[in-house]
Write an enzyme that holds these catalytic residues in place. Structure first.
Site, PDB file in Angstrom:
ATOM      1  N   GLY A 103       0.865  -1.182   0.000  1.00  0.00           N
ATOM      2  CA  GLY A 103       0.000   0.000   0.000  1.00  0.00           C
ATOM      3  C   GLY A 103       0.901   1.232   0.000  1.00  0.00           C
ATOM      4  N   ALA A 104       0.604   2.180  -0.889  1.00  0.00           N
ATOM      5  CA  ALA A 104       1.548   3.272  -1.153  1.00  0.00           C
ATOM      6  C   ALA A 104       1.968   4.060   0.100  1.00  0.00           C
ATOM      7  CB  ALA A 104       0.956   4.196  -2.216  1.00  0.00           C
ATOM      8  N   ASP A 109      -1.449   4.809  -6.230  1.00  0.00           N
ATOM      9  CA  ASP A 109      -0.018   4.623  -5.974  1.00  0.00           C
ATOM     10  C   ASP A 109       0.807   5.775  -6.511  1.00  0.00           C
ATOM     11  OD1 ASP A 109      -1.236   1.734  -6.033  1.00  0.00           O
ATOM     12  OD2 ASP A 109       0.606   1.723  -4.827  1.00  0.00           O
ATOM     13  N   LYS A 148      -3.769  -0.297  -8.319  1.00  0.00           N
ATOM     14  CA  LYS A 148      -3.707  -1.749  -8.494  1.00  0.00           C
ATOM     15  C   LYS A 148      -4.304  -2.196  -9.825  1.00  0.00           C
ATOM     16  CE  LYS A 148      -2.128  -4.111  -6.435  1.00  0.00           C
ATOM     17  NZ  LYS A 148      -0.731  -4.504  -6.795  1.00  0.00           N
TER      18      LYS A 148
HETATM   19  O1  MRU Z   1       0.692  -3.943  -4.563  1.00  0.00           O
HETATM   20  P1  MRU Z   1       0.061  -3.175  -3.438  1.00  0.00           P
HETATM   21  O2  MRU Z   1      -0.793  -4.017  -2.561  1.00  0.00           O
HETATM   22  O3  MRU Z   1       1.083  -2.367  -2.673  1.00  0.00           O
HETATM   23  O4  MRU Z   1      -0.900  -2.147  -4.162  1.00  0.00           O
HETATM   24  C1  MRU Z   1      -1.659  -1.277  -3.370  1.00  0.00           C
HETATM   25  C2  MRU Z   1      -2.613  -0.462  -4.122  1.00  0.00           C
HETATM   26  O5  MRU Z   1      -2.685  -0.486  -5.322  1.00  0.00           O
HETATM   27  C3  MRU Z   1      -3.475   0.482  -3.311  1.00  0.00           C
HETATM   28  O6  MRU Z   1      -4.724   0.634  -3.893  1.00  0.00           O
HETATM   29  C4  MRU Z   1      -2.774   1.843  -3.247  1.00  0.00           C
HETATM   30  O7  MRU Z   1      -1.475   1.702  -2.776  1.00  0.00           O
HETATM   31  C5  MRU Z   1      -3.506   2.812  -2.404  1.00  0.00           C
HETATM   32  S1  MRU Z   1      -3.267   2.503  -0.710  1.00  0.00           S
HETATM   33  C6  MRU Z   1      -3.933   3.734   0.232  1.00  0.00           C
END
Ligand code: MRU
Length: 374
Positions: free
Chosen positions: A46-47, A238, A249
């Site tokens: 998660g970013a 992200d 994602k």
């Molecule tokens: O591969 P990940 O699980 O790190 O991807 C996360 C996402 O795509 C989330 O939707 C994004 O980071 C937003 S988190 C507030």
């Protein structure tokens, strides 16, 4: 609040997001290398959360430094920053957090601080990044709740919740805030192949909070929209480019196109640390390609025949034209984003908490005639 990441004495503790919801296990990182591995292997993801983890990892690494003088200490700092920067390429929050740690380091070095003093400064900065992220999520919730009417049926993709941030969540923070206001909200969580962030993590968080949650596979979103069972879509991000194109994602783009087809508003909720004005548009966002094993296997179980090729891009880009608004801790920004987004940074005091703003702040760009777009 959910324990995503915590600094406890000499260790950084994270809930292992690979194991949820079956097991609630905590990973204890004693070194910067262990934190970097945790980010790379998705213990934490998660970013905003990986930005926080990187900052804490840098500070932890430097706290354990045995450098004799400031010069050697600076070399170690640089190496640890490079290691963190090589963990995952798409979420800009990681690079934002590293840049912020570098700024803190430079300020301390310019002030002639000793390695011990610099290490203390870095730890305070990492803790501030953590605490500000929670506050930003709360602010986003306050602003974003207005887009969710009472009775709304909300589709979300991946996990943009407490687990993906330092706490409370971005997209799920907006949902939480609406629920706290007493609104009846029903959430549809896309399962989010291949890592199943939606089925495992979003559903786990929401059910824990007693929020009405239904897990669906990605392929069900379109038919449910067509049947009139979804009112609004809200996702995290992200990296948001200067023109509003948004990496999130894999599968988000498909949801956005479907929402457009069914005339449903599609919102992105993300802190300013996710907005990257240095990246002009989505074509310039690096997309991580992850291990093919995430596609070919479900844990130890082989799903695809040997010999079948696979692809595993972890993110996609949603063109800005599909996005009704970008919900941030400073208000909701609307198209044209190339005009409205830079204004989000207008009054930012570096490395300080954002000033409190009254609820319901919307920032639009101007239309072709120069009139406000909202
Ligand atoms: O591969 P990940 O699980 O790190 O991807 C996360 C996402 O795509 C989330 O939707 C994004 O980071 C937003 S988190 C507030």
């Amino acid at each position: 609040m959910l324990p995503t990441i915590d600094w406890q004495g000499d260790v950084i503790v994270m809930v292992d997001q690979r194991k949820l919801p079956a097991e609630e296990i905590y990973v204890r990182c004693h070194t910067a290398q262990e934190v970097a591995r945790a980010i790379r292997t998705m213990v934490i993801r998660g970013a905003p959360a990986i930005g926080v983890a990187a900052a804490m990892g840098i500070a932890l690494g430097l706290r354990r430094s045995t450098a004799k003088g400031t010069r050697q200490f600076a070399v170690e700092f640089q190496k640890i920053c490079e290691m963190m920067g090589a963990t995952r390429p798409t979420a800009v929050n990681l690079f934002w957090a590293i840049a912020r740690m570098k700024r803190a380091f430079s300020e301390g070095a310019l002030a002639g601080e000793s390695p011990e003093e610099l290490a203390g400064r870095l730890e305070r900065e990492a803790r501030a990044i953590h605490d500000e992220d929670v506050a930003n999520c709360r602010s986003m919730g306050g602003f974003g709740a207005e887009v969710l009417p009472d009775g709304a049926r909300v589709l979300t993709h991946c996990n943009a919740g407490a687990l993906a941030t330092a706490g409370y969540g971005s997209a799920l923070g907006v949902i939480r805030a609406a629920v706290e206001q007493g609104k009846q909200i029903a959430v549809f969580a896309d399962e989010t192949r291949p890592f199943l962030q939606g089925a495992r993590l979003t559903a786990w968080e929401l059910v824990r909070d007693g929020i009405n949650t239904t897990v669906i596979t990605e392929s069900m979103a379109g038919p449910l929209m067509r049947a009139g069972e979804i009112d609004v879509v809200i996702v995290g991000a992200d990296r948001i480019a200067a023109n509003g194109d948004t990496a999130n994602k894999i599968g988000t783009y498909t949801v956005a196109v479907l929402a457009h087809e069914h005339k449903l508003p599609f919102y992105v909720a993300a802190p300013l640390s996710t907005i990257d004005l240095a990246t002009p548009d989505g074509d310039h966002i690096p997309i991580e390609e992850r291990d093919q094993r995430e596609i070919t296997h479900l844990r130890t179980w082989r799903l695809t025949p040997v010999g079948a090729k696979t692809r595993n891009p972890a993110f996609d880009v949603t063109p800005h034209r599909y996005i009704a608004g970008i919900i941030t801790e400073r208000g909701i920004f609307t198209p044209p984003y190339s005009e409205s987004l830079p204004r989000a940074f207008d009054t930012i005091a570096p490395a300080s908490a954002p000033p409190a703003l009254p609820p319901s702040r919307r920032f639009g760009g101007t239309n072709r005639r120069g009139e406000p777009s909202i």
